[in-house]
Scaffold this motif. Structure first.
Motif, PDB file in Angstrom:
ATOM      1  N   LEU A 159       0.807  -1.201   0.000  1.00 22.48           N
ATOM      2  CA  LEU A 159       0.000   0.000   0.000  1.00 22.48           C
ATOM      3  C   LEU A 159       0.853   1.269   0.000  1.00 22.48           C
ATOM      4  N   LYS A 160       1.901   1.276   0.798  1.00 23.86           N
ATOM      5  CA  LYS A 160       2.739   2.478   0.887  1.00 23.86           C
ATOM      6  C   LYS A 160       3.392   2.802  -0.452  1.00 23.86           C
ATOM      7  N   LYS A 161       3.962   1.793  -1.106  1.00 24.44           N
ATOM      8  CA  LYS A 161       4.587   2.018  -2.410  1.00 24.44           C
ATOM      9  C   LYS A 161       3.542   2.392  -3.450  1.00 24.44           C
ATOM     10  N   PHE A 162       2.392   1.728  -3.387  1.00 25.24           N
ATOM     11  CA  PHE A 162       1.326   2.006  -4.346  1.00 25.24           C
ATOM     12  C   PHE A 162       0.885   3.463  -4.260  1.00 25.24           C
ATOM     13  N   ILE A 163       0.613   3.947  -3.057  1.00 18.97           N
ATOM     14  CA  ILE A 163       0.157   5.327  -2.883  1.00 18.97           C
ATOM     15  C   ILE A 163       1.260   6.304  -3.287  1.00 18.97           C
ATOM     16  N   TYR A 164       2.506   5.977  -2.936  1.00 19.35           N
ATOM     17  CA  TYR A 164       3.625   6.864  -3.253  1.00 19.35           C
ATOM     18  C   TYR A 164       3.780   7.032  -4.765  1.00 19.35           C
ATOM     19  N   ASP A 165       3.520   5.965  -5.526  1.00 19.32           N
ATOM     20  CA  ASP A 165       3.709   6.004  -6.978  1.00 19.32           C
ATOM     21  C   ASP A 165       2.565   6.685  -7.719  1.00 19.32           C
ATOM     22  N   LEU A 166       1.444   6.902  -7.067  1.00 21.74           N
ATOM     23  CA  LEU A 166       0.286   7.501  -7.733  1.00 21.74           C
ATOM     24  C   LEU A 166       0.384   9.027  -7.739  1.00 21.74           C
ATOM     25  N   ASP A 167      -0.324   9.615  -8.685  1.00 23.87           N
ATOM     26  CA  ASP A 167      -0.380  11.076  -8.770  1.00 23.87           C
ATOM     27  C   ASP A 167      -1.711  11.626  -8.293  1.00 23.87           C
ATOM     28  N   VAL A 168      -2.567  10.777  -7.729  1.00 21.71           N
ATOM     29  CA  VAL A 168      -3.882  11.239  -7.272  1.00 21.71           C
ATOM     30  C   VAL A 168      -4.054  10.886  -5.800  1.00 21.71           C
ATOM     31  N   PRO A 169      -4.877  11.652  -5.075  1.00 20.24           N
ATOM     32  CA  PRO A 169      -5.137  11.326  -3.664  1.00 20.24           C
ATOM     33  C   PRO A 169      -5.848   9.980  -3.543  1.00 20.24           C
ATOM     34  N   VAL A 170      -5.456   9.204  -2.535  1.00 18.69           N
ATOM     35  CA  VAL A 170      -6.030   7.882  -2.311  1.00 18.69           C
ATOM     36  C   VAL A 170      -6.735   7.855  -0.963  1.00 18.69           C
ATOM     37  N   ILE A 171      -7.987   7.421  -0.973  1.00 16.78           N
ATOM     38  CA  ILE A 171      -8.777   7.227   0.243  1.00 16.78           C
ATOM     39  C   ILE A 171      -8.857   5.724   0.486  1.00 16.78           C
ATOM     40  N   VAL A 172      -8.559   5.281   1.702  1.00 13.89           N
ATOM     41  CA  VAL A 172      -8.431   3.858   1.989  1.00 13.89           C
ATOM     42  C   VAL A 172      -9.266   3.482   3.214  1.00 13.89           C
ATOM     43  N   GLY A 173      -9.855   2.321   3.184  1.00 14.63           N
ATOM     44  CA  GLY A 173     -10.578   1.813   4.347  1.00 14.63           C
ATOM     45  C   GLY A 173     -11.382   0.575   3.983  1.00 14.63           C
ATOM     46  N   GLY A 174     -11.999  -0.120   4.960  1.00 12.67           N
ATOM     47  CA  GLY A 174     -12.251   0.392   6.266  1.00 12.67           C
ATOM     48  C   GLY A 174     -11.213   0.072   7.344  1.00 12.67           C
ATOM     49  N   ALA A 175     -11.151   1.020   8.253  1.00 13.19           N
ATOM     50  CA  ALA A 175     -10.365   0.870   9.462  1.00 13.19           C
ATOM     51  C   ALA A 175     -11.302   1.025  10.644  1.00 13.19           C
ATOM     52  N   ALA A 176     -11.001   0.323  11.722  1.00 14.20           N
ATOM     53  CA  ALA A 176     -11.931   0.344  12.847  1.00 14.20           C
ATOM     54  C   ALA A 176     -11.269   0.667  14.172  1.00 14.20           C
ATOM     55  N   ASN A 177      -9.951   0.934  14.157  1.00 15.13           N
ATOM     56  CA  ASN A 177      -9.299   1.261  15.417  1.00 15.13           C
ATOM     57  C   ASN A 177      -8.102   2.168  15.183  1.00 15.13           C
ATOM     58  N   TYR A 178      -7.533   2.642  16.266  1.00 17.21           N
ATOM     59  CA  TYR A 178      -6.439   3.604  16.247  1.00 17.21           C
ATOM     60  C   TYR A 178      -5.240   3.069  15.465  1.00 17.21           C
ATOM     61  N   THR A 179      -4.797   1.871  15.783  1.00 25.20           N
ATOM     62  CA  THR A 179      -3.570   1.340  15.201  1.00 25.20           C
ATOM     63  C   THR A 179      -3.703   1.122  13.703  1.00 25.20           C
ATOM     64  N   ALA A 180      -4.809   0.512  13.267  1.00 30.53           N
ATOM     65  CA  ALA A 180      -5.008   0.268  11.840  1.00 30.53           C
ATOM     66  C   ALA A 180      -5.051   1.578  11.066  1.00 30.53           C
ATOM     67  N   ALA A 181      -5.732   2.585  11.615  1.00 26.41           N
ATOM     68  CA  ALA A 181      -5.837   3.873  10.936  1.00 26.41           C
ATOM     69  C   ALA A 181      -4.484   4.576  10.868  1.00 26.41           C
ATOM     70  N   LEU A 182      -3.736   4.527  11.961  1.00 21.81           N
ATOM     71  CA  LEU A 182      -2.427   5.180  11.984  1.00 21.81           C
ATOM     72  C   LEU A 182      -1.511   4.584  10.925  1.00 21.81           C
ATOM     73  N   HIS A 183      -1.551   3.262  10.746  1.00 22.84           N
ATOM     74  CA  HIS A 183      -0.722   2.622   9.731  1.00 22.84           C
ATOM     75  C   HIS A 183      -1.138   3.051   8.325  1.00 22.84           C
ATOM     76  N   LEU A 184      -2.441   3.203   8.085  1.00 25.52           N
ATOM     77  CA  LEU A 184      -2.897   3.668   6.778  1.00 25.52           C
ATOM     78  C   LEU A 184      -2.456   5.106   6.525  1.00 25.52           C
ATOM     79  N   MET A 185      -2.491   5.938   7.558  1.00 26.04           N
ATOM     80  CA  MET A 185      -2.015   7.319   7.427  1.00 26.04           C
ATOM     81  C   MET A 185      -0.522   7.349   7.113  1.00 26.04           C
ATOM     82  N   ARG A 186       0.239   6.512   7.789  1.00 23.69           N
ATOM     83  CA  ARG A 186       1.682   6.445   7.529  1.00 23.69           C
ATOM     84  C   ARG A 186       1.982   5.921   6.129  1.00 23.69           C
ATOM     85  N   ALA A 187       1.070   5.155   5.575  1.00 21.28           N
ATOM     86  CA  ALA A 187       1.249   4.651   4.210  1.00 21.28           C
ATOM     87  C   ALA A 187       0.980   5.718   3.164  1.00 21.28           C
TER      88      ALA A 187
END
Length: 373
Positions: free
Chosen positions: A180-208
Motif C-alpha cells: 500500500l505504501k509504495k502504491f500510494i507513493y507512486d500515484l499522482d492522485v489522492p487515495v482514500i483507503v478503508g475500512g479501518a476500525a481502530n487507532y492502530t489500523a488507521a495510523l498505519h494507513l495514514m503512515r502509508a
C-alpha cells in the motif's frame, strides 16, 4: 481512559458506543444556520458538503455521480460493479429490485460472475469527466493491482481502495499482497483507503500515505458481517479512535492532515450529524442516497459483501424511495424521520452548538445515553 468490563474469568472487553448512544449538547452560544459552513476538502478538491456517495451499485451510477457533483459533492463509482461488467446493466438492476428476498443473494452472485471489462471502466469514467464534475472510482484491495493502471489512464481525481477491512500489513502465503505504501507513493492522485476500525489500523494507513481513511466495519443497512463472521465495531467509538490517530499523526508528520471519513451505519440525518461531531470530516453515505428517486437500485440497496461467491456477508435491503437526491441532501423535509434534508440538519446542529465550520464542530460537547432514550 477506556473502560473494560470482565466478560468472564478469561476475557475482558472494552466498552464501545454506536452513534445512537451519543447525543450532541447545545452550548451557551448559538448562531443562525445560514451562517455556518459545511465545506470540506481532500487534497486539492473542495466540496460544499461533507458527503460522499458510496461505491455501491444501488447508490452510484455514472448518472447519479454526475448529479452528486452538480449538488456540490462527489459520488464514487464501484469499478467492480455492474456498470463495468455490462454494457447496459439497467435490466439487471430492475430484476434485482423485483426479486423475492430469498432469491436476491443467489441472483446477485450470478450477475456479478460476469467478468469486469477494462473498456467499460474507461467509458464510465469518461462519461463522468465529460460532465465536468470530480471523478472518483473505487476498487477492492484484491482488484487494485489488476485494474489500477486502467483507472489512472482513464483519469480519476480521487481513487478509493475500499474493503470490509483494509490494512497496511496484509499477510498472504499464496500471493504477493498489495504494497500500500509504495502504491500510494507512486500515484499522482489522492487515495482514500478503508475500512479501518481502530487507532492502530488507521495510523498505519495514514503512515502509508492515505489522503483519507474510511472508518467502519460491520455496520450499515445491508451488512450481515456481524451475523456471519461475528465482527463489528460500534461507529462512534471507531470514529473517535481514528480521529485521535489523525491528531497523533499530525504531530508525528509535522502537520499532515488526513481526512477521517465515516463509512456506513448512518441511515438518518441524526446519525450523520453525530458522526461529524465525533470527529469525522465527511461521511460516505449508502442507504440514505439509495432512497433517492434517481438511485439505480430502484428502492433496493446492497453492497459488495452480498455478491461474494462462497460467503456472502451482506443482503439486499428494501430502503424505499423518499425523494430526489437534492431533497435528501438539501430538503425540504416533509416528515420528521431524518431521511431528507441532511445538510439542513447539520446546519441546525452546528448553529445550536455555536460552531461555524466542521473542524470546530468536532469539538462540540456530547453525552452518552442508552439507545432510544
Amino acid at each position: 481512559m477506556s473502560q473494560e468490563i470482565e466478560i468472564g474469568l478469561g476475557k475482558k472487553g472494552r466498552i464501545a458506543y454506536g452513534l445512537d448512544d451519543i447525543a450532541i449538547v447545545p452550548s451557551r452560544r448559538t448562531r443562525d444556520p445560514q451562517d455556518v459552513s459545511t465545506a470540506w476538502q481532500v487534497d486539492a478538491y473542495q466540496f460544499d458538503i461533507p458527503v460522499i456517495g458510496a461505491p455501491m451499485d444501488s447508490v452510484t451510477s455514472p448518472k447519479t455521480a454526475i448529479e452528486l457533483g452538480r449538488l456540490g459533492t462527489v459520488g464514487v463509482l464501484d469499478l467492480e460493479g455492474l456498470w463495468t461488467r455490462y454494457d447496459d446493466p439497467e435490466p439487471i438492476l430492475e430484476h434485482v429490485a423485483a426479486l423475492d428476498p430469498q432469491e436476491a443473494t443467489a441472483y446477485l452472485q450470478q450477475a456479478y460472475a460476469e467478468p469486469i471489462k477494462p473498456e467499460l471502466i474507461v467509458s464510465r469514467l469518461h462519461e463522468i469527466r465529460d460532465a465536468g464534475v470530480t471523478v472518483a472510482g473505487a476498487l477492492s484491495p484484491q482488484r487494485t493491482q489488476q485494474y489500477y493502471s486502467t483507472v489512472l489512464e482513464a483519469g480519476v481525481d480521487l481513487f478509493v481502495i475500499r474493503g470490509t477491512a483494509v490494512s497496511a500489513e496484509h499477510v498472504s502465503t499464496d500471493h504477493e499482497p498489495l504494497n500500500l505504501k509504495k502504491f500510494i507513493y507512486d500515484l499522482d492522485v489522492p487515495v482514500i483507503v478503508g475500512g479501518a476500525a481502530n487507532y492502530t489500523a488507521a495510523l498505519h494507513l495514514m503512515r502509508a500515505g492515505a489522503a483519507g481513511v474510511l472508518v467502519g466495519f460491520g455496520g450499515g443497512a445491508v451488512s450481515a458481517v456481524r451475523k456471519t463472521i461475528g465482527v463489528h465495531v460500534p461507529l462512534a467509538t471507531a470514529i473517535s479512535d481514528v480521529a485521535e490517530a489523525r491528531r497523533d499523526y499530525m504531530d508525528e508528520s509535522g502537520g499532515r492532515y488526513v481526512q477521517v471519513i465515516a463509512d456506513g451505519g448512518m441511515g438518518d440525518s441524526g446519525s450523520f450529524v453525530t458522526a461529524l461531531a465525533m470527529g469525522a470530516d465527511a461521511c460516505m453515505l449508502g442507504a440514505p442516497l439509495a432512497r433517492a428517486k434517481e438511485a439505480p437500485g430502484h428502492g433496493m440497496h446492497w453492497g459488495s459483501e452480498a455478491r461474494h461467491m462462497t460467503l456472502p456477508r451482506g443482503l439486499r435491503s428494501d430502503v424505499g424511495t423518499v425523494g430526489t437526491l437534492e431533497e435528501i441532501l438539501y430538503g425540504p423535509s416533509h416528515m420528521a424521520d431524518g431521511k431528507t434534508n441532511f445538510i439542513g440538519a447539520l446546519r441546525r446542529a452546528m448553529a445550536s452548538t455555536g460552531y461555524v465550520d466542521l473542524k470546530n464542530f468536532q469539538r462540540c460537547d456530547v453525552v452518552v445515553t442508552p439507545t432510544g432514550r
